[in-house]
Design a protein around this motif. Structure first.
Motif, PDB file in Angstrom:
ATOM      1  N   ARG A 209       0.802  -1.210  -0.146  1.00 29.71           N
ATOM      2  CA  ARG A 209       0.035  -0.018  -0.061  1.00 29.71           C
ATOM      3  C   ARG A 209       0.745   1.219  -0.126  1.00 29.71           C
ATOM      4  NH1 ARG A 209      -5.239   1.421   1.217  1.00 29.71           N
ATOM      5  NH2 ARG A 209      -5.951  -0.666   1.529  1.00 29.71           N
ATOM      6  N   THR A 210       1.849   1.432   0.909  1.00 26.81           N
ATOM      7  CA  THR A 210       2.856   2.573   0.929  1.00 26.81           C
ATOM      8  C   THR A 210       3.570   2.692  -0.472  1.00 26.81           C
ATOM      9  OG1 THR A 210       4.420   1.317   2.115  1.00 26.81           O
ATOM     10  CG2 THR A 210       2.850   2.782   3.323  1.00 26.81           C
ATOM     11  N   LEU A 211       3.897   1.563  -0.996  1.00 25.75           N
ATOM     12  CA  LEU A 211       4.664   1.554  -2.199  1.00 25.75           C
ATOM     13  C   LEU A 211       3.522   2.065  -3.442  1.00 25.75           C
ATOM     14  CD1 LEU A 211       7.007   1.118  -4.017  1.00 25.75           C
ATOM     15  CD2 LEU A 211       6.528  -1.122  -4.374  1.00 25.75           C
ATOM     16  N   ALA A 212       2.456   1.747  -3.228  1.00 26.95           N
ATOM     17  CA  ALA A 212       1.474   2.231  -4.250  1.00 26.95           C
ATOM     18  C   ALA A 212       1.177   3.695  -3.996  1.00 26.95           C
ATOM     19  CB  ALA A 212       0.009   1.390  -4.099  1.00 26.95           C
ATOM     20  N   TYR A 213       1.070   4.086  -2.996  1.00 21.34           N
ATOM     21  CA  TYR A 213       1.115   5.717  -2.718  1.00 21.34           C
ATOM     22  C   TYR A 213       2.151   6.544  -3.382  1.00 21.34           C
ATOM     23  CZ  TYR A 213      -2.750   5.342   0.920  1.00 21.34           C
ATOM     24  OH  TYR A 213      -3.675   4.710   1.650  1.00 21.34           O
ATOM     25  N   GLN A 214       3.221   5.855  -3.048  1.00 20.00           N
ATOM     26  CA  GLN A 214       4.709   6.467  -3.699  1.00 20.00           C
ATOM     27  C   GLN A 214       4.553   6.533  -5.112  1.00 20.00           C
ATOM     28  OE1 GLN A 214       8.465   4.604  -3.070  1.00 20.00           O
ATOM     29  NE2 GLN A 214       9.429   6.797  -2.767  1.00 20.00           N
ATOM     30  N   GLU A 215       4.159   5.431  -5.717  1.00 18.07           N
ATOM     31  CA  GLU A 215       3.988   5.375  -7.118  1.00 18.07           C
ATOM     32  C   GLU A 215       3.210   6.372  -7.640  1.00 18.07           C
ATOM     33  OE1 GLU A 215       3.705   1.246  -8.051  1.00 18.07           O
ATOM     34  OE2 GLU A 215       5.685   0.749  -7.676  1.00 18.07           O
ATOM     35  N   PHE A 216       1.927   6.335  -7.108  1.00 21.72           N
ATOM     36  CA  PHE A 216       0.834   7.091  -7.778  1.00 21.72           C
ATOM     37  C   PHE A 216       1.161   8.669  -7.811  1.00 21.72           C
ATOM     38  CE2 PHE A 216      -2.943   9.824  -6.942  1.00 21.72           C
ATOM     39  CZ  PHE A 216      -3.530   9.394  -8.061  1.00 21.72           C
ATOM     40  N   TYR A 217       1.685   9.039  -6.318  1.00 24.95           N
ATOM     41  CA  TYR A 217       1.892  10.527  -6.312  1.00 24.95           C
ATOM     42  C   TYR A 217       2.959  10.814  -7.032  1.00 24.95           C
ATOM     43  CZ  TYR A 217      -1.716  11.171  -2.702  1.00 24.95           C
ATOM     44  OH  TYR A 217      -3.018  11.546  -1.794  1.00 24.95           O
ATOM     45  N   GLN A 218       3.963   9.951  -7.333  1.00 27.42           N
ATOM     46  CA  GLN A 218       5.128  10.267  -8.056  1.00 27.42           C
ATOM     47  C   GLN A 218       4.642  10.727  -9.455  1.00 27.42           C
ATOM     48  OE1 GLN A 218       8.741  10.244  -7.379  1.00 27.42           O
ATOM     49  NE2 GLN A 218       8.537  11.786  -8.970  1.00 27.42           N
ATOM     50  N   GLY A 219       3.704   9.901 -10.023  1.00 30.95           N
ATOM     51  CA  GLY A 219       3.147  10.382 -11.260  1.00 30.95           C
ATOM     52  C   GLY A 219       2.104  11.599 -11.317  1.00 30.95           C
ATOM     53  N   LEU A 220       1.501  11.883 -10.366  1.00 35.58           N
ATOM     54  CA  LEU A 220       0.718  13.077 -10.313  1.00 35.58           C
ATOM     55  C   LEU A 220       1.852  14.186  -9.949  1.00 35.58           C
ATOM     56  CD1 LEU A 220      -1.949  14.590  -9.661  1.00 35.58           C
ATOM     57  CD2 LEU A 220      -1.601  13.989  -7.115  1.00 35.58           C
TER      58      LEU A 220
ATOM     59  N   PRO B  94       5.949   7.791   0.541  1.00 31.57           N
ATOM     60  CA  PRO B  94       5.006   6.674   0.711  1.00 31.57           C
ATOM     61  C   PRO B  94       4.104   7.092   1.809  1.00 31.57           C
ATOM     62  CG  PRO B  94       7.051   6.374   2.107  1.00 31.57           C
ATOM     63  CD  PRO B  94       7.481   7.567   1.070  1.00 31.57           C
ATOM     64  N   GLN B  95       3.070   8.067   1.651  1.00 32.61           N
ATOM     65  CA  GLN B  95       2.036   8.498   2.341  1.00 32.61           C
ATOM     66  C   GLN B  95       0.852   8.672   1.660  1.00 32.61           C
ATOM     67  OE1 GLN B  95       4.338  12.159   3.504  1.00 32.61           O
ATOM     68  NE2 GLN B  95       3.196  13.288   2.081  1.00 32.61           N
ATOM     69  N   SER B  96      -0.173   8.836   2.300  1.00 32.17           N
ATOM     70  CA  SER B  96      -1.726   8.557   1.743  1.00 32.17           C
ATOM     71  C   SER B  96      -2.095  10.244   1.228  1.00 32.17           C
ATOM     72  CB  SER B  96      -2.908   8.194   2.744  1.00 32.17           C
ATOM     73  OG  SER B  96      -2.739   9.096   3.857  1.00 32.17           O
ATOM     74  N   TRP B  97      -1.402  11.185   1.518  1.00 31.42           N
ATOM     75  CA  TRP B  97      -1.810  12.432   1.089  1.00 31.42           C
ATOM     76  C   TRP B  97      -0.600  13.217   0.685  1.00 31.42           C
ATOM     77  CZ3 TRP B  97       0.983  16.320   3.718  1.00 31.42           C
ATOM     78  CH2 TRP B  97       1.698  15.897   4.581  1.00 31.42           C
ATOM     79  N   TYR B  98      -0.595  14.322  -0.067  1.00 31.94           N
ATOM     80  CA  TYR B  98       0.039  15.423  -0.553  1.00 31.94           C
ATOM     81  C   TYR B  98      -0.295  16.753  -0.316  1.00 31.94           C
ATOM     82  CZ  TYR B  98       4.764  13.549  -1.506  1.00 31.94           C
ATOM     83  OH  TYR B  98       6.162  13.131  -1.396  1.00 31.94           O
ATOM     84  N   ALA B  99       0.638  17.661   0.009  1.00 31.49           N
ATOM     85  CA  ALA B  99       0.197  19.046   0.299  1.00 31.49           C
ATOM     86  C   ALA B  99       1.156  19.868  -0.739  1.00 31.49           C
ATOM     87  CB  ALA B  99       0.446  19.430   1.743  1.00 31.49           C
ATOM     88  N   PHE B 100       0.409  20.751  -1.678  1.00 30.54           N
ATOM     89  CA  PHE B 100       1.015  21.487  -2.543  1.00 30.54           C
ATOM     90  C   PHE B 100       1.092  22.891  -2.293  1.00 30.54           C
ATOM     91  CE2 PHE B 100      -0.110  17.904  -4.913  1.00 30.54           C
ATOM     92  CZ  PHE B 100       1.176  17.415  -5.472  1.00 30.54           C
ATOM     93  N   SER B 101       2.027  23.920  -2.072  1.00 29.08           N
ATOM     94  CA  SER B 101       1.894  25.120  -1.876  1.00 29.08           C
ATOM     95  C   SER B 101       0.900  25.923  -2.486  1.00 29.08           C
ATOM     96  CB  SER B 101       3.154  25.758  -2.330  1.00 29.08           C
ATOM     97  OG  SER B 101       3.164  27.040  -1.883  1.00 29.08           O
ATOM     98  N   SER B 102       0.282  26.818  -1.919  1.00 29.53           N
ATOM     99  CA  SER B 102      -0.722  27.671  -2.646  1.00 29.53           C
ATOM    100  C   SER B 102       0.023  29.200  -2.967  1.00 29.53           C
ATOM    101  CB  SER B 102      -2.016  27.935  -1.813  1.00 29.53           C
ATOM    102  OG  SER B 102      -1.802  28.857  -0.640  1.00 29.53           O
ATOM    103  N   GLY B 103       1.005  29.474  -2.134  1.00 33.39           N
ATOM    104  CA  GLY B 103       1.490  30.769  -2.431  1.00 33.39           C
ATOM    105  C   GLY B 103       1.197  31.722  -1.053  1.00 33.39           C
ATOM    106  N   THR B 104       0.400  31.068  -0.238  1.00 37.05           N
ATOM    107  CA  THR B 104      -0.048  31.909   0.950  1.00 37.05           C
ATOM    108  C   THR B 104       0.406  30.914   2.049  1.00 37.05           C
ATOM    109  OG1 THR B 104      -1.905  32.987  -0.276  1.00 37.05           O
ATOM    110  CG2 THR B 104      -2.066  32.771   2.108  1.00 37.05           C
ATOM    111  N   SER B 105       1.111  31.404   3.051  1.00 36.49           N
ATOM    112  CA  SER B 105       1.575  30.779   4.144  1.00 36.49           C
ATOM    113  C   SER B 105       0.502  30.150   4.879  1.00 36.49           C
ATOM    114  CB  SER B 105       2.541  31.872   4.907  1.00 36.49           C
ATOM    115  OG  SER B 105       2.962  30.998   6.187  1.00 36.49           O
ATOM    116  N   GLY B 106       0.423  28.832   5.220  1.00 36.19           N
ATOM    117  CA  GLY B 106      -0.365  28.254   6.162  1.00 36.19           C
ATOM    118  C   GLY B 106      -1.481  27.556   5.421  1.00 36.19           C
TER     119      GLY B 106
END
Length: 329
Positions: free
Chosen positions: A171-182, A200-212
């Motif tokens: 499962r953790t490997l699947a997360y990493q592979e999926f998010y790498q493609g994204l 290898p995590q179930s979520w990813y956070a991308f910067s919005s340009g606004t702190s926090g």
């Protein structure tokens, strides 16, 4: 044969643009961390300038929005020296940093070897970067800044050193592979992120340009996939104020996105979130529907940036000032 007109590449002395490091260059860099993040392959979000460490001060403290690691940046508009190397290690220890960045206009070979040594002999939670600052122009054009990666973690080319969480299951490997493609698609096709190495995590956070405030992708409980705006500037009251400001524009926002959203103020918790939901979707489904699921996330994250992005500055200006303590007379 036709004549081809070519310009001449010229080097520009950085101090001709920024005479003083602390007064001129550090503030400029703090407002242009995206350019540094692009060179490093990291989404950087500024936290503080001149962050105190005992009686010293680190030039810039930031955050890697994907791993949530603390980033420190020490810069000098001169050749690398032992004093700055010592400061870098002192600041890293004092601020418990996970990513350490040293920028200089000229790099001594001994210091490049020192950074390589630190990357070889520290744990996977600690990454050191040495960056050469270059300013160029072509035949008198406007100057352009180039950050050249001179030393970096050993495996940074594609899969940067992972945090202490290891790949322990399919499962953790699947997360990493999926998010790498994204991540690769968002970076290469849409310039949405600087991030290069999925973890290898179930979520990813991308910067919005606004702190926090970040744009998140998340495989949540209940077989739900979320594309969301996540609000956590560090305190409950400001988070709720930002959320309420955006909620007051719910009709216009949902109309622009073309769908209903899940608005979660999360009273009793610090953060808030606003989500688009894809039901009946787990990481296991990515094996059969990976392209479709990734495309859903790409489109929703791009739409969130287009719709929410212009609203964030106004929403954050409504944050109430902290109450002053009462004084008894």
């Amino acid at each position: 044969m036709p004549t081809i007109a070519l310009g001449k590449l010229e080097q520009v002395e950085p101090r001709s643009l920024w005479p003083l490091e602390a007064v001129d260059f550090t503030p400029w860099l703090a407002e242009n961390l995206d350019a540094l993040g692009e060179a490093l392959g990291i989404d950087l979000e500024k936290t503080r300038v001149e962050a105190p460490v005992g009686s010293f001060a680190c030039d810039i403290e930031a955050r890697d929005t994907n791993s949530n690691r603390r980033v420190i940046v020490e810069n000098q508009l001169s050749e690398t020296d032992h004093r700055h190397l010592g400061q870098l290690i002192t600041y890293a220890a004092g601020l418990d940093a996970g990513v350490i960045v040293w920028i200089a206009s000229r790099v001594r070979e001994e210091h490049r070897e020192a950074i390589d040594f630190l990357n070889r002999h520290t744990n996977d939670n600690l990454d050191f970067f040495l960056v050469t600052l270059e300013v160029i122009r072509i035949s008198g054009s406007l100057p352009a800044v180039v950050f050249n990666l001179t030393a970096s973690p050993n495996a940074w080319a594609k899969t940067a050193s992972l945090p202490s969480q290891k790949l322990t299951s399919e499962r953790t490997l699947a997360y990493q592979e999926f998010y790498q493609g994204l991540m690769d698609e968002l970076r290469e096709k849409h310039r949405f992120t600087n991030a290069r190495a999925a973890q290898p995590q179930s979520w990813y956070a991308f910067s919005s340009g606004t702190s926090g405030i970040t744009y998140n992708a998340s495989f949540a409980s209940g077989r739900r996939l979320r594309a969301e705006l996540y609000i956590d500037v560090g305190e409950i009251a400001p988070n709720k104020s930002i959320f309420d400001n955006l909620k007051s524009q719910e009709t216009q926002i949902e109309s622009a996105l073309g769908e209903r959203l899940l608005w979660e103020r999360l009273d009793g918790k610090r953060a808030c979130r606003i989500s688009a939901i894809r039901e009946n979707t787990t990481i296991i489904d990515a094996a059969a529907q990976g392209d479709e699921i990734r495309e859903w996330l790409v489109q929703h994250l791009l739409q969130f940036k287009a719709v929410f992005g212009p609203l964030l500055k106004a929403a954050t200006t409504t944050i109430p000032a902290p109450a002053l303590p009462s004084v008894s007379t």
